[in-house]
Motif scaffolding. Structure first.
Motif, PDB file in Angstrom:
ATOM      1  N   LEU A 189     -17.998 -59.870   7.913  1.00 12.73           N
ATOM      2  CA  LEU A 189     -16.583 -59.641   7.662  1.00 12.73           C
ATOM      3  C   LEU A 189     -16.176 -58.266   8.177  1.00 12.73           C
ATOM      4  O   LEU A 189     -16.213 -57.267   7.447  1.00 12.73           O
ATOM      5  CB  LEU A 189     -16.287 -59.723   6.159  1.00 12.73           C
ATOM      6  N   PRO A 190     -15.776 -58.159   9.453  1.00  8.75           N
ATOM      7  CA  PRO A 190     -15.332 -56.858   9.982  1.00  8.75           C
ATOM      8  C   PRO A 190     -13.995 -56.432   9.384  1.00  8.75           C
ATOM      9  O   PRO A 190     -13.195 -57.262   8.939  1.00  8.75           O
ATOM     10  CB  PRO A 190     -15.185 -57.119  11.485  1.00  8.75           C
ATOM     11  N   GLY A 191     -13.783 -55.124   9.423  1.00  4.43           N
ATOM     12  CA  GLY A 191     -12.463 -54.574   9.116  1.00  4.43           C
ATOM     13  C   GLY A 191     -11.755 -54.288  10.427  1.00  4.43           C
ATOM     14  O   GLY A 191     -11.826 -55.067  11.368  1.00  4.43           O
ATOM     15  N   ILE A 192     -11.089 -53.143  10.501  1.00  3.11           N
ATOM     16  CA  ILE A 192     -10.402 -52.764  11.736  1.00  3.11           C
ATOM     17  C   ILE A 192     -11.434 -52.215  12.716  1.00  3.11           C
ATOM     18  O   ILE A 192     -12.136 -51.256  12.419  1.00  3.11           O
ATOM     19  CB  ILE A 192      -9.321 -51.726  11.451  1.00  3.11           C
ATOM     20  N   VAL A 193     -11.519 -52.844  13.886  1.00  2.00           N
ATOM     21  CA  VAL A 193     -12.511 -52.486  14.891  1.00  2.00           C
ATOM     22  C   VAL A 193     -11.784 -52.115  16.179  1.00  2.00           C
ATOM     23  O   VAL A 193     -10.780 -52.736  16.550  1.00  2.00           O
ATOM     24  CB  VAL A 193     -13.491 -53.651  15.135  1.00  2.00           C
ATOM     25  N   ASP A 194     -12.289 -51.121  16.877  1.00  2.00           N
ATOM     26  CA  ASP A 194     -11.668 -50.625  18.099  1.00  2.00           C
ATOM     27  C   ASP A 194     -11.979 -51.562  19.264  1.00  2.00           C
ATOM     28  O   ASP A 194     -12.917 -51.359  20.028  1.00  2.00           O
ATOM     29  CB  ASP A 194     -12.171 -49.209  18.397  1.00  2.00           C
ATOM     30  N   THR A 195     -11.160 -52.611  19.377  1.00  6.89           N
ATOM     31  CA  THR A 195     -11.268 -53.558  20.482  1.00  6.89           C
ATOM     32  C   THR A 195      -9.920 -53.644  21.182  1.00  6.89           C
ATOM     33  O   THR A 195      -8.924 -53.082  20.725  1.00  6.89           O
ATOM     34  CB  THR A 195     -11.666 -54.959  19.988  1.00  6.89           C
ATOM     35  N   ASP A 196      -9.872 -54.396  22.281  1.00  6.98           N
ATOM     36  CA  ASP A 196      -8.614 -54.509  23.014  1.00  6.98           C
ATOM     37  C   ASP A 196      -7.531 -55.203  22.190  1.00  6.98           C
ATOM     38  O   ASP A 196      -6.339 -54.993  22.411  1.00  6.98           O
ATOM     39  CB  ASP A 196      -8.827 -55.227  24.349  1.00  6.98           C
ATOM     40  N   ARG A 219     -13.551 -43.412   9.367  1.00  9.93           N
ATOM     41  CA  ARG A 219     -13.423 -43.644  10.802  1.00  9.93           C
ATOM     42  C   ARG A 219     -13.095 -45.101  11.066  1.00  9.93           C
ATOM     43  O   ARG A 219     -13.190 -45.954  10.181  1.00  9.93           O
ATOM     44  CB  ARG A 219     -14.699 -43.241  11.553  1.00  9.93           C
ATOM     45  N   VAL A 220     -12.753 -45.391  12.306  1.00 10.85           N
ATOM     46  CA  VAL A 220     -12.483 -46.753  12.750  1.00 10.85           C
ATOM     47  C   VAL A 220     -13.795 -47.414  13.164  1.00 10.85           C
ATOM     48  O   VAL A 220     -14.681 -46.763  13.737  1.00 10.85           O
ATOM     49  CB  VAL A 220     -11.494 -46.750  13.932  1.00 10.85           C
ATOM     50  N   GLY A 221     -13.937 -48.677  12.868  1.00 13.65           N
ATOM     51  CA  GLY A 221     -15.151 -49.399  13.255  1.00 13.65           C
ATOM     52  C   GLY A 221     -15.274 -49.560  14.754  1.00 13.65           C
ATOM     53  O   GLY A 221     -14.274 -49.643  15.481  1.00 13.65           O
ATOM     54  N   GLU A 222     -16.511 -49.603  15.226  1.00 17.68           N
ATOM     55  CA  GLU A 222     -16.818 -49.864  16.635  1.00 17.68           C
ATOM     56  C   GLU A 222     -17.465 -51.246  16.755  1.00 17.68           C
ATOM     57  O   GLU A 222     -18.135 -51.700  15.820  1.00 17.68           O
ATOM     58  CB  GLU A 222     -17.761 -48.804  17.189  1.00 17.68           C
ATOM     59  N   PRO A 223     -17.297 -51.928  17.897  1.00 20.12           N
ATOM     60  CA  PRO A 223     -17.936 -53.226  18.064  1.00 20.12           C
ATOM     61  C   PRO A 223     -19.444 -53.195  17.804  1.00 20.12           C
ATOM     62  O   PRO A 223     -20.002 -54.154  17.253  1.00 20.12           O
ATOM     63  CB  PRO A 223     -17.627 -53.576  19.532  1.00 20.12           C
ATOM     64  N   SER A 224     -20.085 -52.089  18.159  1.00 23.67           N
ATOM     65  CA  SER A 224     -21.539 -51.990  17.940  1.00 23.67           C
ATOM     66  C   SER A 224     -21.889 -51.976  16.458  1.00 23.67           C
ATOM     67  O   SER A 224     -22.995 -52.402  16.075  1.00 23.67           O
ATOM     68  CB  SER A 224     -22.089 -50.738  18.614  1.00 23.67           C
ATOM     69  N   ASP A 225     -20.965 -51.503  15.599  1.00 24.35           N
ATOM     70  CA  ASP A 225     -21.218 -51.529  14.165  1.00 24.35           C
ATOM     71  C   ASP A 225     -21.417 -52.964  13.685  1.00 24.35           C
ATOM     72  O   ASP A 225     -22.266 -53.239  12.826  1.00 24.35           O
ATOM     73  CB  ASP A 225     -20.047 -50.909  13.397  1.00 24.35           C
ATOM     74  N   ILE A 226     -20.623 -53.865  14.219  1.00 22.17           N
ATOM     75  CA  ILE A 226     -20.711 -55.276  13.835  1.00 22.17           C
ATOM     76  C   ILE A 226     -21.901 -55.942  14.516  1.00 22.17           C
ATOM     77  O   ILE A 226     -22.635 -56.725  13.901  1.00 22.17           O
ATOM     78  CB  ILE A 226     -19.410 -56.018  14.211  1.00 22.17           C
ATOM     79  N   ALA A 227     -22.121 -55.615  15.778  1.00 22.45           N
ATOM     80  CA  ALA A 227     -23.211 -56.228  16.531  1.00 22.45           C
ATOM     81  C   ALA A 227     -24.575 -55.920  15.913  1.00 22.45           C
ATOM     82  O   ALA A 227     -25.469 -56.770  15.900  1.00 22.45           O
ATOM     83  CB  ALA A 227     -23.178 -55.753  17.982  1.00 22.45           C
ATOM     84  N   ASP A 228     -24.740 -54.717  15.386  1.00 25.65           N
ATOM     85  CA  ASP A 228     -26.017 -54.359  14.769  1.00 25.65           C
ATOM     86  C   ASP A 228     -26.289 -55.201  13.530  1.00 25.65           C
ATOM     87  O   ASP A 228     -27.433 -55.582  13.253  1.00 25.65           O
ATOM     88  CB  ASP A 228     -26.024 -52.875  14.395  1.00 25.65           C
ATOM     89  N   ILE A 229     -25.239 -55.508  12.773  1.00 26.48           N
ATOM     90  CA  ILE A 229     -25.408 -56.358  11.596  1.00 26.48           C
ATOM     91  C   ILE A 229     -25.780 -57.775  12.016  1.00 26.48           C
ATOM     92  O   ILE A 229     -26.657 -58.410  11.420  1.00 26.48           O
ATOM     93  CB  ILE A 229     -24.118 -56.359  10.755  1.00 26.48           C
ATOM     94  N   ALA A 248     -18.362 -55.828   6.391  1.00 26.05           N
ATOM     95  CA  ALA A 248     -18.595 -54.883   7.483  1.00 26.05           C
ATOM     96  C   ALA A 248     -17.310 -54.133   7.792  1.00 26.05           C
ATOM     97  O   ALA A 248     -16.916 -53.964   8.939  1.00 26.05           O
ATOM     98  CB  ALA A 248     -19.110 -55.613   8.722  1.00 26.05           C
ATOM     99  N   THR A 249     -16.645 -53.693   6.721  1.00 24.09           N
ATOM    100  CA  THR A 249     -15.360 -53.005   6.862  1.00 24.09           C
ATOM    101  C   THR A 249     -15.481 -51.499   6.768  1.00 24.09           C
ATOM    102  O   THR A 249     -14.476 -50.799   6.819  1.00 24.09           O
ATOM    103  CB  THR A 249     -14.371 -53.466   5.784  1.00 24.09           C
ATOM    104  N   GLY A 250     -16.697 -50.974   6.610  1.00 21.87           N
ATOM    105  CA  GLY A 250     -16.852 -49.544   6.397  1.00 21.87           C
ATOM    106  C   GLY A 250     -16.281 -49.098   5.074  1.00 21.87           C
ATOM    107  O   GLY A 250     -15.851 -47.949   4.917  1.00 21.87           O
ATOM    108  N   GLY A 251     -16.284 -50.006   4.105  1.00 25.66           N
ATOM    109  CA  GLY A 251     -15.765 -49.657   2.778  1.00 25.66           C
ATOM    110  C   GLY A 251     -14.262 -49.542   2.734  1.00 25.66           C
ATOM    111  O   GLY A 251     -13.716 -48.733   1.980  1.00 25.66           O
ATOM    112  N   SER A 252     -13.564 -50.357   3.529  1.00 27.17           N
ATOM    113  CA  SER A 252     -12.105 -50.293   3.512  1.00 27.17           C
ATOM    114  C   SER A 252     -11.545 -50.758   2.180  1.00 27.17           C
ATOM    115  O   SER A 252     -11.999 -51.759   1.616  1.00 27.17           O
ATOM    116  CB  SER A 252     -11.535 -51.177   4.625  1.00 27.17           C
ATOM    117  N   HIS A 253     -10.589 -50.012   1.674  1.00 27.48           N
ATOM    118  CA  HIS A 253      -9.871 -50.349   0.441  1.00 27.48           C
ATOM    119  C   HIS A 253     -10.808 -50.576  -0.741  1.00 27.48           C
ATOM    120  O   HIS A 253     -10.596 -51.492  -1.532  1.00 27.48           O
ATOM    121  CB  HIS A 253      -9.002 -51.584   0.660  1.00 27.48           C
TER     122      HIS A 253
END
Length: 254
Positions: A189-196, A219-229, A248-253
Motif C-alpha cells: 500500500l504505497p502513499g504519495i510516491v514521486d512518479t510521473d 519526505r516523499v516516497g520514491e519508487p525504490s522504496d516500494i520496489a524494495d518491499i 508503505a506510506t512512510g507513516g502518512s497520517h
C-alpha cells in the motif's frame, strides 16, 4: 547467491513509475523479468535494455488490460515466449501493479470513468490471476499493488479508492485459496510516491512540502522504496507472510 536467482517474474505496468522500479529491483535479485506495458512499447523496451545493461535478464510484452481478452493475450504471449526461451511455461512471481487513476470527484465521475478504472484496477488482476494460477509454481508469490487510500480518507478520488479496497479484499481471500500450494499473496500500500503520475504537483516547492509533511519520516516516497518491499515479499525471506496489507506510506497520517 541472489535471492531470486532462477525465478521468473511477471510485472504488470512494469514500464514506468513504481512498476519500472519493481522490474529493475527483481532483476537485480536475479529474476528473469517479464515487463508488461500497455501502450508504451518504447518505455517497456527501454526497461529491458536497462536491465540487460546491468547484467540482468528481461523481456517486454505489450497487452491492453482494459478487457479480459487483453489479459488472455498477455498470458498466451507470455506462455509461448517462455516456452521458446526456457523450454517451460512456469512463472514464480506475479506482481499485479498495472493501474489507472482519475482526479474526478464523486460528483464528476461518469459511468465510463467508473467502468474504465474498475476494468484495469480490479477486473484485470482478478482474471490475470485466474488464468495464471496454472502457470504459477507451488511456493510462488503474488503481490498486488494497493494504496494507502484504503487506510487514509481521500474522498476526492472516490472511484480509485474503491478499486484499491477491492484489491485488499482480493488479496485476503486469494491468500486463503492458494495457501495449500505454498503460494503467498500480499498487497503493498504505497502513499504519495514521486512518479510521473504525481509529477505536476510534487515538483512545486509547495506541493512537495505538503506531501512530505504527511509522512512521519518527513519526505516523499520514491519508487525504490516500494520496489524494495516487493523484492522482500517475492523472496523466501517472506515465506511466512501472507494475506497481509503492507503499509508503505512512510507513516502518512499516523
Amino acid at each position: 547467491m541472489k535471492r531470486l536467482e532462477g525465478k521468473i517474474a511477471l510485472v504488470t505496468g512494469g514500464s514506468r513509475g513504481i512498476g519500472k522500479a519493481i522490474s529493475l529491483r527483481l532483476a537485480q535479485e536475479g529474476a528473469l523479468v517479464i515487463v508488461h506495458y500497455g501502450s508504451r512499447r518504447a518505455a517497456g523496451e527501454e526497461v529491458v535494455r536497462t536491465i540487460e545493461a546491468q547484467g540482468g535478464r528481461a523481456l517486454a510484452i505489450g497487452a491492453n488490460l482494459e478487457t479480459v481478452a487483453g489479459v488472455t493475450d498477455l498470458v498466451q504471449t507470455m506462455e509461448q515466449t517462455l516456452v521458446s526461451l526456457t523450454g517451460q511455461n512456469r512463472i514464480d512471481i506475479l506482481v499485479n501493479n498495472a493501474g489507472i487513476g482519475t482526479s474526478n470527484t464523486l460528483e464528476e465521475t461518469t459511468e465510463e470513468d467508473f467502468d474504465a478504472i474498475f476494468a484495469v484496477n480490479v477486473k484485470a488482476p482478478f482474471f490475470l490471476v485466474q488464468q495464471s494460477l496454472r502457470l504459477l509454481r507451488d511456493g510462488g508469490r503474488i503481490i498486488n499493488t494497493s494504496s494507502g487510500v484504503t487506510r487514509i480518507a481521500y474522498p476526492h478520488i472516490m472511484a480509485y479508492n474503491l478499486t484499491k479496497g477491492a484489491i485488499n479484499t482480493f488479496t485476503l481471500h486469494l491468500a486463503k485459496l492458494v495457501g495449500s500450494r505454498g503460494i503467498t499473496v500480499n498487497a503493498v500500500l504505497p502513499g504519495i510516491v514521486d512518479t510521473d503520475v504525481n509529477a505536476e504537483w510534487l515538483h512545486t516547492p509547495e506541493g512537495r512540502q505538503h506531501a512530505a509533511e504527511m509522512s512521519a519520516l518527513g519526505r516523499v516516497g520514491e519508487p525504490s522504496d516500494i520496489a524494495d518491499i516487493v523484492a522482500f515479499l517475492s523472496s523466501s525471506d517472506a515465506r511466512w507472510v501472507t494475506g497481509q496489507m503492507v503499509d508503505a506510506t512512510g507513516g502518512s497520517h499516523l
